[in-house]
Structures are given as structure tokens and as C-alpha cells.
Design an enzyme around this catalytic site. Structure first.
Site, mmCIF file in Angstrom:
data_model
loop_
_atom_site.group_PDB
_atom_site.id
_atom_site.type_symbol
_atom_site.label_atom_id
_atom_site.label_comp_id
_atom_site.label_asym_id
_atom_site.label_seq_id
_atom_site.Cartn_x
_atom_site.Cartn_y
_atom_site.Cartn_z
ATOM 1 N N ASP A 100 0.829 -1.203 0.000
ATOM 2 C CA ASP A 100 0.000 0.000 0.000
ATOM 3 C C ASP A 100 0.862 1.252 0.000
ATOM 4 O OD1 ASP A 100 -2.721 0.734 -0.192
ATOM 5 O OD2 ASP A 100 -2.724 1.410 1.881
ATOM 6 N N GLU A 125 -9.668 -4.496 -5.547
ATOM 7 C CA GLU A 125 -9.653 -4.351 -4.087
ATOM 8 C C GLU A 125 -9.623 -5.735 -3.435
ATOM 9 O OE1 GLU A 125 -9.246 -1.881 -2.170
ATOM 10 O OE2 GLU A 125 -10.014 -0.055 -3.095
ATOM 11 N N GLU A 150 -11.758 4.891 -1.994
ATOM 12 C CA GLU A 150 -11.950 5.574 -0.718
ATOM 13 C C GLU A 150 -13.291 5.231 -0.077
ATOM 14 O OE1 GLU A 150 -9.271 6.693 0.367
ATOM 15 O OE2 GLU A 150 -8.287 6.586 -1.587
ATOM 16 N N GLU A 210 -0.773 10.084 6.335
ATOM 17 C CA GLU A 210 -0.837 8.661 5.977
ATOM 18 C C GLU A 210 0.555 8.094 5.746
ATOM 19 O OE1 GLU A 210 -3.178 5.880 2.754
ATOM 20 O OE2 GLU A 210 -4.235 7.482 3.788
#
Length: 230
Positions: free
Chosen positions: A60, A221, A151, A98
Site C-alpha cells: 500500500d 480491491e 476511498e 498517511e
């Protein structure tokens, strides 16, 4: 009752539905599989292994660089200052708060940041980044559809897992909280409103292209979460 096979068909069947809700319906069953993935459930229950989360976090973090580039495309293409500001503010958060989360998590899990940066990019991570970048380069609607899917999915499981009060390891708690706080909820709702407006003004061809991009994102995803276990 059969599932609609196109955006136009779904819109005709439910003329009063929000365009973004139609995107979700056209993406089933992959949307539910992504939002309810084993990874998200185990993260919330604090049963996810540190090794699995470490592999996920490394990939990620590698993906974040490309996501920042996607936001750059959307800032350039956005039709008004409100949307441009929304994307710019998110890019600022992504490259500061983040990014800092990943660095703290690497430290907690015993992963050297330099080692993480040298990790091979998983084929799913590459597919994810490739889809988002190519979509954002093709059109505003397609790039926005990809960002919204990513998101909104995270908000969905983040809010769900945040509601379950359990003792959690610091990295698990923080990753959930980042995707459940009011500011993130407001950001995703803003994306939905922008997507609704954009789809309503788009050509039929562009509506279908955005719906395909959203659906493909839901498939990726699921694959991205799956990859953390391999």
C-alpha cells in the site's frame, strides 16, 4: 429480477437513484466482497497477523506514490475550485499523515523503510496503479470513479469496524481510525456528490466507461487484500 448489465439499464430501472449507488449495484458481488473481506474483519477483530499486515502495508505504501499522481491528474481536470481543493487537501494528507502512519507501522513491525522501498511491486499493486493512472489520463469521470471506489470502500469497512469497541494493536486501531474519522467521511461524501454531478452531465459512453472502471476497481480491491495472505 435480473441484475442490470449497463449504467443506462440500471438508470432506467431506478430513475430516482443516486448515480453513485448505481455504480455500486453494477459492481456486485465484488463490492460486498471487498468491503467485507476477511482482511477487514480480522483487522477489526485484532486477529490479523502482523506478517499479513506488514505485507499489505508495504504494498500500500508503494501504491501511495501512484495515487498521489492520480490526484494530480484530477486536480488538473477538475471543473471547479471546490473539487480542486478537495483533491489537493487529500493529496496533502496522503503525503504527510498517511505516509507517517506507514513509517510508524514499519517501525512497530520491524520493517526497515529502506527495505520496504526496495520490495518488488506485486502484480496486483501494479494493476491497481495502472488502472487508476490510465483512467485519470483518459477522463475526469473515469479517474474520479476509481478514486471514489477506493476511498468509499475503505470508509465502508472503516466505519463498520470502528463501531466495534475492542482492544487493538496500535497499527490496527490507527488504520481503522484513519478511515472512520469525520474528516474522511466528509471527503468521501464530497467525492460522491462530485461523481453524481459528473455522471449526470456525462455522455452515455462516458457513463458506461466510468461504471466499468468502478467495477474493475472493486475486483482489484479484493485481489489486493487476498495478496497480503500469499
Amino acid at each position: 429480477m435480473s441484475m442490470p448489465s449497463s449504467y443506462a439499464e440500471a438508470r432506467a430501472a431506478e430513475p430516482g437513484a443516486r448515480p453513485t449507488d448505481i455504480l455500486v449495484r453494477l459492481s456486485q458481488p465484488h463490492w460486498d466482497a471487498a468491503c467485507g473481506h476477511r482482511f477487514t474483519r480480522e483487522l477489526g477483530a485484532d486477529t490479523l497477523s502482523a506478517e499479513v499486515f506488514g505485507r499489505y502495508a508495504v504494498q500500500d505504501h508503494l501504491f501511495v506514490t501512484d495515487l498521489a499522481s492520480v490526484l494530480g491528474h484530477l486536480i488538473a481536470r477538475a471543473p471547479g475550485m471546490t473539487a480542486k481543493h478537495r483533491f489537493a487537501a487529500f493529496a496533502a494528507m496522503l503525503t504527510s499523515e498517511e505516509n507517517d502512519f506507514f513509517l510508524r507501522t514499519f517501525d512497530q513491525l520491524g520493517i526497515e523503510p529502506q527495505e520496504a522501498a526496495r520490495m518488488p511491486v506485486h502484480e496486483v499493486t501494479r494493476a491497481f496503479a495502472g488502472l487508476m493512472l490510465s483512467a485519470a489520463e483518459r477522463s475526469y469521470a473515469q479517474g474520479l470513479a476509481c478514486l471514489l471506489c477506493a476511498e468509499w470502500c475503505y470508509l465502508t469497512w472503516g466505519v463498520r469496524e470502528a463501531a466495534e469497541v475492542r482492544p487493538r494493536r496500535a497499527w490496527a486501531q490507527e488504520w481503522i481510525d484513519l478511515h472512520a474519522v469525520p474528516a474522511f467521511r466528509s471527503f468521501v461524501e464530497g467525492l460522491r456528490e462530485e461523481m453524481d454531478r459528473t455522471l449526470d452531465a456525462a455522455t452515455p459512453e462516458e457513463q458506461e466507461a466510468a461504471a466499468r472502471a468502478f467495477r474493475r476497481m472493486t475486483e482489484l480491491e479484493v485481489e489486493f487484500f487476498d495478496a497480503a495472505y500469499s
